[in-house]
Write a protein that holds these residues in place. Sequence first.
Motif, PDB file in Angstrom:
ATOM      1  N   ALA A 177      64.605  89.116  13.008  1.00 45.22           N
ATOM      2  CA  ALA A 177      65.384  90.066  13.796  1.00 45.22           C
ATOM      3  C   ALA A 177      64.486  90.995  14.598  1.00 45.22           C
ATOM      4  O   ALA A 177      64.758  91.306  15.761  1.00 45.22           O
ATOM      5  N   ALA A 178      63.400  91.461  13.941  1.00 43.42           N
ATOM      6  CA  ALA A 178      62.479  92.365  14.646  1.00 43.42           C
ATOM      7  C   ALA A 178      61.847  91.663  15.831  1.00 43.42           C
ATOM      8  O   ALA A 178      61.660  92.248  16.903  1.00 43.42           O
ATOM      9  N   LEU A 179      61.518  90.394  15.646  1.00 45.02           N
ATOM     10  CA  LEU A 179      60.912  89.628  16.741  1.00 45.02           C
ATOM     11  C   LEU A 179      61.877  89.507  17.913  1.00 45.02           C
ATOM     12  O   LEU A 179      61.497  89.663  19.064  1.00 45.02           O
ATOM     13  N   MET A 180      63.142  89.228  17.632  1.00 43.84           N
ATOM     14  CA  MET A 180      64.117  89.071  18.697  1.00 43.84           C
ATOM     15  C   MET A 180      64.313  90.376  19.449  1.00 43.84           C
ATOM     16  O   MET A 180      64.505  90.395  20.669  1.00 43.84           O
ATOM     17  N   LEU A 181      64.246  91.500  18.727  1.00 42.12           N
ATOM     18  CA  LEU A 181      64.346  92.794  19.390  1.00 42.12           C
ATOM     19  C   LEU A 181      63.180  93.002  20.342  1.00 42.12           C
ATOM     20  O   LEU A 181      63.359  93.435  21.490  1.00 42.12           O
ATOM     21  N   PRO A 232      60.885  76.487  26.142  1.00 43.96           N
ATOM     22  CA  PRO A 232      61.164  77.810  25.576  1.00 43.96           C
ATOM     23  C   PRO A 232      60.958  77.817  24.078  1.00 43.96           C
ATOM     24  O   PRO A 232      61.067  76.798  23.409  1.00 43.96           O
ATOM     25  N   ALA A 233      60.654  78.983  23.545  1.00 39.68           N
ATOM     26  CA  ALA A 233      60.478  79.131  22.106  1.00 39.68           C
ATOM     27  C   ALA A 233      61.790  78.869  21.389  1.00 39.68           C
ATOM     28  O   ALA A 233      62.877  79.134  21.905  1.00 39.68           O
ATOM     29  N   LYS A 234      61.698  78.329  20.189  1.00 37.04           N
ATOM     30  CA  LYS A 234      62.885  78.063  19.396  1.00 37.04           C
ATOM     31  C   LYS A 234      63.554  79.378  19.002  1.00 37.04           C
ATOM     32  O   LYS A 234      62.887  80.383  18.784  1.00 37.04           O
ATOM     33  N   GLN A 235      64.841  79.344  18.931  1.00 33.54           N
ATOM     34  CA  GLN A 235      65.547  80.531  18.476  1.00 33.54           C
ATOM     35  C   GLN A 235      65.241  80.737  16.995  1.00 33.54           C
ATOM     36  O   GLN A 235      65.307  79.826  16.191  1.00 33.54           O
ATOM     37  N   THR A 236      64.889  81.951  16.650  1.00 29.53           N
ATOM     38  CA  THR A 236      64.492  82.220  15.261  1.00 29.53           C
ATOM     39  C   THR A 236      65.341  83.315  14.630  1.00 29.53           C
ATOM     40  O   THR A 236      64.908  83.955  13.678  1.00 29.53           O
ATOM     41  N   ALA A 237      66.505  83.556  15.191  1.00 29.09           N
ATOM     42  CA  ALA A 237      67.313  84.662  14.696  1.00 29.09           C
ATOM     43  C   ALA A 237      67.910  84.367  13.321  1.00 29.09           C
ATOM     44  O   ALA A 237      68.162  85.274  12.544  1.00 29.09           O
ATOM     45  N   VAL A 250      49.107  88.960  24.715  1.00 27.48           N
ATOM     46  CA  VAL A 250      49.967  89.232  23.569  1.00 27.48           C
ATOM     47  C   VAL A 250      51.433  89.015  23.917  1.00 27.48           C
ATOM     48  O   VAL A 250      52.194  88.448  23.124  1.00 27.48           O
ATOM     49  N   GLU A 251      51.856  89.458  25.091  1.00 26.92           N
ATOM     50  CA  GLU A 251      53.252  89.305  25.483  1.00 26.92           C
ATOM     51  C   GLU A 251      53.634  87.829  25.614  1.00 26.92           C
ATOM     52  O   GLU A 251      54.732  87.419  25.231  1.00 26.92           O
ATOM     53  N   LYS A 252      52.718  87.024  26.168  1.00 31.03           N
ATOM     54  CA  LYS A 252      52.987  85.591  26.286  1.00 31.03           C
ATOM     55  C   LYS A 252      53.119  84.955  24.913  1.00 31.03           C
ATOM     56  O   LYS A 252      54.016  84.128  24.668  1.00 31.03           O
ATOM     57  N   VAL A 253      52.242  85.329  23.998  1.00 39.11           N
ATOM     58  CA  VAL A 253      52.312  84.793  22.635  1.00 39.11           C
ATOM     59  C   VAL A 253      53.652  85.148  22.000  1.00 39.11           C
ATOM     60  O   VAL A 253      54.279  84.315  21.338  1.00 39.11           O
ATOM     61  N   LEU A 254      54.108  86.353  22.212  1.00 39.35           N
ATOM     62  CA  LEU A 254      55.369  86.796  21.633  1.00 39.35           C
ATOM     63  C   LEU A 254      56.529  85.924  22.069  1.00 39.35           C
ATOM     64  O   LEU A 254      57.398  85.576  21.263  1.00 39.35           O
ATOM     65  N   THR A 255      56.545  85.515  23.340  1.00 40.32           N
ATOM     66  CA  THR A 255      57.646  84.673  23.831  1.00 40.32           C
ATOM     67  C   THR A 255      57.658  83.291  23.190  1.00 40.32           C
ATOM     68  O   THR A 255      58.691  82.618  23.191  1.00 40.32           O
ATOM     69  N   LEU A 256      56.529  82.861  22.644  1.00 39.74           N
ATOM     70  CA  LEU A 256      56.436  81.531  22.040  1.00 39.74           C
ATOM     71  C   LEU A 256      56.870  81.513  20.580  1.00 39.74           C
ATOM     72  O   LEU A 256      56.969  80.447  19.971  1.00 39.74           O
ATOM     73  N   ALA A 257      57.120  82.676  20.001  1.00 37.08           N
ATOM     74  CA  ALA A 257      57.610  82.795  18.622  1.00 37.08           C
ATOM     75  C   ALA A 257      56.812  81.947  17.633  1.00 37.08           C
ATOM     76  O   ALA A 257      57.370  81.124  16.909  1.00 37.08           O
ATOM     77  N   PRO A 258      55.489  82.131  17.572  1.00 40.04           N
ATOM     78  CA  PRO A 258      54.692  81.333  16.623  1.00 40.04           C
ATOM     79  C   PRO A 258      54.920  81.789  15.186  1.00 40.04           C
ATOM     80  O   PRO A 258      55.314  82.933  14.939  1.00 40.04           O
ATOM     81  N   ASP A 259      54.683  80.888  14.256  1.00 37.14           N
ATOM     82  CA  ASP A 259      54.677  81.293  12.853  1.00 37.14           C
ATOM     83  C   ASP A 259      53.253  81.341  12.311  1.00 37.14           C
ATOM     84  O   ASP A 259      53.030  81.706  11.157  1.00 37.14           O
TER      85      ASP A 259
END
Length: 329
Positions: free
Chosen positions: A10-14, A35-40, A111-120
């Motif tokens: 949830a924090a990531l999606m925010l 696009p990054a997978k939805q992780t909600a 960092v912003e680009k990495v965030l859009t990729l939703a890595p684990d």
Amino acid sequence: MMRRKPYVAAALMLMLSILLPACGGANPAAGTDVPAKQTAEKHEVTFRDFQTEKGVIKIPEKPQRIVTDYYGGDLLAVGGNVVGVEPTAFQNPFLRDLLKHTQNVGEPTNVEKVLTLAPDLIVVMKPENYEALSKIAPTLYIPYGTTTNIKETVKLFGDIVGEKEKADEFLKAYEKKAAEGREKLKGIVDPNATVGLYELTDKGEIWIFGDNAGRGGQAVYNALQLKMPDINNTKNQTLQLSMETLPQYAADYMFLTTYDPEKKGDQLKKLKESKVWQGLRAAKTNTIFYNDFDTFYRYDPIAITGQIDLIVDMLIKRAEENKKSSSTS
């Protein structure tokens, strides 16, 4: 120690909702923009402890989306799903097809680009932005030089990705290719003949390389077990030479890469026309090879394995050419 805990995004999606407008103009380096997978949705992920120079980091047992700076080839070799990597990886001819759906995360890592990729999982060679990246996902800092050969590298990254069996499979295939290459060179290259790896820069500098600094070193010295010039040794992974000292470090077979990003060609032309270069034993026996920088600079496991075939083929072809030339002269 094994632990199970919920992985809540949830924090990531925010954060994504805040940063995506600012990142909308990001330009992927290769292939389709995936696009990054939805992780909600909440789901459970098994984590484990991994020891690093930054301390013990909890990482997923089987990471699904990995971002890295300089370890793209290392992760791909063991089946890692690399969704983001630094820009020069796309110039690596051994990785291009494998990176068709991978995104450019910039240099230094954006960092912003990495965030859009939703890595684990994030794996970095450079410590810049480590703190910011570690807020996005578990981040491993693996400094340059942590491993010294392909076997250590593959085992390390097989462990990181949770694919030790794939690491073993890769190494078996590597060993098989290396053995086949050595067999092909029997009767082609004298066991006592020396092989040297050199590089010319756009500033006219000349360097010689050892077995673990790219330029085909691991393929030449470790896989094919060809002999290094006696004056050089593994302590000198990189050593700058002067034109005066070059003949001392010359070899029976010389592989030269040229770092010339603007493709001027002036320094290579100057070197070839010099009396020192023309006077080298390898120049007189036609056993100097001029190699592509992007192909031989690389030192990831996939590149090393590919370089074995290239080097073997070059040596065999040149031997045939020289034999034909001597028989007609």
